[in-house]
Design a protein around this motif. Structure first.
Motif, PDB file in Angstrom:
ATOM      1  N   ALA A   1      -5.826   2.887   1.755  1.00  0.00           N
ATOM      2  CA  ALA A   1      -4.626   3.575   1.266  1.00  0.00           C
ATOM      3  C   ALA A   1      -3.374   2.930   1.833  1.00  0.00           C
ATOM      4  O   ALA A   1      -2.402   2.663   1.118  1.00  0.00           O
ATOM      5  N   ALA A   2      -3.381   2.644   3.128  1.00  0.00           N
ATOM      6  CA  ALA A   2      -2.240   1.975   3.749  1.00  0.00           C
ATOM      7  C   ALA A   2      -2.139   0.530   3.267  1.00  0.00           C
ATOM      8  O   ALA A   2      -1.039   0.020   3.004  1.00  0.00           O
ATOM      9  N   PHE A   3      -3.276  -0.139   3.145  1.00  0.00           N
ATOM     10  CA  PHE A   3      -3.300  -1.540   2.733  1.00  0.00           C
ATOM     11  C   PHE A   3      -2.666  -1.712   1.354  1.00  0.00           C
ATOM     12  O   PHE A   3      -1.831  -2.606   1.141  1.00  0.00           O
ATOM     13  N   THR A   4      -3.059  -0.888   0.390  1.00  0.00           N
ATOM     14  CA  THR A   4      -2.566  -1.072  -0.973  1.00  0.00           C
ATOM     15  C   THR A   4      -1.072  -0.784  -1.088  1.00  0.00           C
ATOM     16  O   THR A   4      -0.409  -1.328  -1.973  1.00  0.00           O
ATOM     17  N   ARG A   5      -0.512   0.014  -0.204  1.00  0.00           N
ATOM     18  CA  ARG A   5       0.939   0.228  -0.223  1.00  0.00           C
ATOM     19  C   ARG A   5       1.676  -1.084   0.052  1.00  0.00           C
ATOM     20  O   ARG A   5       2.750  -1.339  -0.484  1.00  0.00           O
ATOM     21  N   GLY A   6       1.085  -1.917   0.890  1.00  0.00           N
ATOM     22  CA  GLY A   6       1.707  -3.207   1.190  1.00  0.00           C
ATOM     23  C   GLY A   6       1.699  -4.161   0.010  1.00  0.00           C
ATOM     24  O   GLY A   6       2.586  -5.015  -0.115  1.00  0.00           O
ATOM     25  N   LEU A   7       0.710  -4.033  -0.885  1.00  0.00           N
ATOM     26  CA  LEU A   7       0.626  -4.922  -2.038  1.00  0.00           C
ATOM     27  C   LEU A   7       1.839  -4.778  -2.945  1.00  0.00           C
ATOM     28  O   LEU A   7       2.207  -5.712  -3.661  1.00  0.00           O
ATOM     29  N   GLU A   8       2.472  -3.618  -2.913  1.00  0.00           N
ATOM     30  CA  GLU A   8       3.610  -3.360  -3.785  1.00  0.00           C
ATOM     31  C   GLU A   8       4.868  -4.101  -3.331  1.00  0.00           C
ATOM     32  O   GLU A   8       5.860  -4.150  -4.068  1.00  0.00           O
ATOM     33  N   GLN A   9       4.831  -4.700  -2.146  1.00  0.00           N
ATOM     34  CA  GLN A   9       6.004  -5.390  -1.604  1.00  0.00           C
ATOM     35  C   GLN A   9       5.860  -6.911  -1.619  1.00  0.00           C
ATOM     36  O   GLN A   9       6.719  -7.615  -1.106  1.00  0.00           O
ATOM     37  N   VAL A  10       4.785  -7.427  -2.218  1.00  0.00           N
ATOM     38  CA  VAL A  10       4.497  -8.851  -2.071  1.00  0.00           C
ATOM     39  C   VAL A  10       5.380  -9.709  -2.981  1.00  0.00           C
ATOM     40  O   VAL A  10       5.714  -9.326  -4.100  1.00  0.00           O
ATOM     41  N   ALA A  11       5.762 -10.873  -2.468  1.00  0.00           N
ATOM     42  CA  ALA A  11       6.436 -11.908  -3.247  1.00  0.00           C
ATOM     43  C   ALA A  11       5.897 -13.244  -2.757  1.00  0.00           C
ATOM     44  O   ALA A  11       5.821 -13.479  -1.549  1.00  0.00           O
TER      45      ALA A  11
ATOM     46  N   ALA B   1     -10.173  -6.575   2.598  1.00  0.00           N
ATOM     47  CA  ALA B   1      -9.694  -5.539   3.515  1.00  0.00           C
ATOM     48  C   ALA B   1     -10.800  -4.525   3.799  1.00  0.00           C
ATOM     49  O   ALA B   1     -11.005  -4.115   4.951  1.00  0.00           O
ATOM     50  N   ALA B   2     -11.525  -4.140   2.750  1.00  0.00           N
ATOM     51  CA  ALA B   2     -12.635  -3.207   2.938  1.00  0.00           C
ATOM     52  C   ALA B   2     -13.724  -3.816   3.805  1.00  0.00           C
ATOM     53  O   ALA B   2     -14.341  -3.135   4.634  1.00  0.00           O
ATOM     54  N   ALA B   3     -13.956  -5.118   3.638  1.00  0.00           N
ATOM     55  CA  ALA B   3     -15.025  -5.790   4.386  1.00  0.00           C
ATOM     56  C   ALA B   3     -14.769  -5.808   5.882  1.00  0.00           C
ATOM     57  O   ALA B   3     -15.703  -5.886   6.681  1.00  0.00           O
ATOM     58  N   VAL B   4     -13.486  -5.739   6.270  1.00  0.00           N
ATOM     59  CA  VAL B   4     -13.156  -5.735   7.708  1.00  0.00           C
ATOM     60  C   VAL B   4     -12.626  -4.368   8.150  1.00  0.00           C
ATOM     61  O   VAL B   4     -11.924  -4.251   9.160  1.00  0.00           O
ATOM     62  N   ASP B   5     -12.965  -3.342   7.361  1.00  0.00           N
ATOM     63  CA  ASP B   5     -12.726  -1.939   7.749  1.00  0.00           C
ATOM     64  C   ASP B   5     -11.252  -1.584   7.928  1.00  0.00           C
ATOM     65  O   ASP B   5     -10.868  -0.881   8.868  1.00  0.00           O
TER      66      ASP B   5
END
Length: 516
Positions: free
Chosen positions: A339-349, A331-335
């Motif tokens: 902060a928003a990206f990591t919030r999505g990680l909390e919803q993964v299944a 995610a960092a590599a493609v700018d």
């Protein structure tokens, strides 16, 4: 890159495709060579009139054998295919190349208007963790406000809509058509699994990757790659500066020696580490566990430079900390806003990946896709760590028509870590199942760990026995098939879903206990 505004795509002429492929043209005519080509496919039954049929060698029959009855306007094939076509009254133009697969990516990209130029494309490769990392990327990118496409082992999704596919990385023709559909649908970011087969066979040729991630390397696919070094070299095509399919940015997990070697090969890779931080720079990513609850869900800290983000990751295991770190690095590599990206990680299944099956029982039941030695070891280590002192049991098998050298090793890794090992059939395919089981059993018994070893051929019966063995506080896991809903026996695929069978066994056990 995403945000590129496409011009009106003009379908290429057959002459243009011949030039691009470096093809020799047989049976040419000015009108045929000037005709636009709007589709290309390996499947003769899916062709529309005027399309280009790519006839490649198969395991049993050469694709050119199906060309004569197809509605294709022209045929792309090799010298063997040309010889077969020469035995018919074939009059359409034939484009002849040395290796069809090597040029097919470039041809398909030209036919479909180079759709990856209109999106940000992220690829993930490695032995384990590809699916989970792409799911993490999908959820994170969506949380950051992007419209996302996903391609991988569990299928394809376009902005959350399921699209059926059969390969981890589809053939070049299918892949480029998928990209076109995604780009036309407004997809901004694509995340996809990239297998070693796809890299070696040219399926991702002409895909313009903005970033590539490497998770790890362990024994797998040695039926296709002669040695582990060959396996590594196939993966390295994604990162080597001299490779035509190298991504613009590289993100490499350096937790093991293979990853460290890959980072050196890439030269300018962003490094990701969960075990030690020596030699890492401010652009690199580190991750560590802060806490873990009884379900295995964990709070982790992800650090890049002077910035640390804490995330509640609903996935257990050290390997999933590494997968999350690779996702954040990509995610960092493609700018992308982290902060928003990591919030999505909390919803993964992730379906079939450490998927807990709960029917009110007083022990833990899990289904996982692990079908290689290192993955079996990692799953059992994770479950043992969160078992609270309870016993751990596993049902596993090994696939037929695949790398036979890993079968005994899988049995050994299971026996070293589990209290009960039930060896059963996985996907025997065209092999006799009994010798496959025997190899796994032999590896398990050779360890001499004291684990109970059973052999139960029928997979449903094995799952039932595993569930019946469990006592309160124990943990049982069924590995090998994960999300799959079929068992391949011979040439037949029979409906079989480990998750359904575990639920059935749990329900039957509960019914029996109530009746006592």
């Amino acid at each position: 890159m995403a945000g590129t505004t496409p011009g009106q795509h003009q379908p290429p002429t057959l002459a243009r495709l011949a030039e691009l492929a470096g093809a020799r043209i047989v049976g040419e005519s000015p009108s045929a060579l000037a005709a636009p080509v709007t589709a290309v496919d390996l499947d003769s039954t899916k062709l529309e009139p005027g399309a280009l049929f790519a006839a490649v060698p198969g395991t049993r029959v050469h694709g050119a054998s199906y060309a004569f009855d197809s509605p294709a306007g022209a045929i792309l094939t090799d010298e063997d295919g040309l010889a077969l076509l020469g035995q018919t009254d074939e009059r359409r133009p034939i484009l002849v190349v040395e290796d069809v697969r090597r040029v097919l990516g470039a041809v398909a990209a030209e036919v479909y208007g180079h759709p990856t130029r209109r999106m940000t494309v992220i690829g993930v490769t490695g032995t384990s963790g590809k699916t989970t990392t792409t799911y993490l990327l999908e959820r994170g990118l969506m949380a950051a406000g992007h419209k996302v496409g996903l391609i991988g082992t569990t299928g394809t999704r376009i902005d959350g809509r399921e699209v059926p596919t059969t390969l981890t990385t589809p053939e070049a023709t299918t892949l480029q058509r998928l990209f076109k559909d995604m780009a036309d649908d407004g997809i901004t970011h694509v995340v996809m699994e990239v297998s070693s087969h796809a890299l070696e066979l040219g399926r991702v040729g002409a895909v313009e990757f903005d970033a590539a991630g490497f998770t790890n390397l362990s024994q797998d696919h040695l039926d296709f790659h002669p040695t582990m070094d060959d396996y590594f070299e196939a993966k390295a095509l994604f990162f080597d500066p001299a490779s035509a399919i190298r991504a613009r940015r590289a993100v490499v997990c350096v937790d093991d020696e293979w990853g460290q070697t890959m980072a050196r090969r890439a030269g300018d890779a962003m490094k990701v580490a969960t075990r030690g931080q020596a030699g890492l720079g401010p652009e690199d990513v580190t991750a560590r566990q802060l806490s873990q609850d009884a379900t295995g869900a964990q709070r982790i800290a992800l650090t890049r430079g002077e910035r640390t983000l804490e995330v509640d990751l609903p996935l257990p295991g050290d390997f999933n900390i590494a997968n999350a770190a690779v996702a954040v690095g990509l995610a960092a590599a493609v700018d992308v806003d982290l902060a928003a990206f990591t919030r999505g990680l909390e919803q993964v299944a992730v379906p079939g990946r450490m998927e807990a099956i709960a029917e009110g029982q007083d022990f833990t039941a899990v289904v996982d896709y692990a079908h290689k030695p290192a993955a079996v070891a990692a799953v059992l280590d994770t479950l043992r760590a969160q078992s609270g002192g309870g016993r751990v049991g596993i049902a596993l098998g090994a696939g037929g028509d695949r790398d036979a050298s890993k079968r005994a090793v899988m049995g050994a890794e299971a026996a070293r870590r589990a209290d009960l090992v039930i060896v059963t059939d996985d996907n025997p395919r065209t092999e006799e199942p009994a010798p496959i089981r025997a190899a796994v059993v032999a590896g398990a018994r050779e360890v001499g760990s004291g684990a109970e070893i059973r052999e139960i051929a029928d997979r449903a019966e094995a799952i039932e026995a595993l569930v019946a063995w469990a006592r309160p506080g124990d943990t049982v896991v069924v590995t090998g098939k994960g999300h799959e809903i079929g068992q391949i026996v011979g040439s037949e695929t029979r409906h079989f879903d480990d998750r359904e069978e575990v639920r059935r066994a749990l329900t039957e056990r509960a019914t029996q206990e109530k009746g006592q």
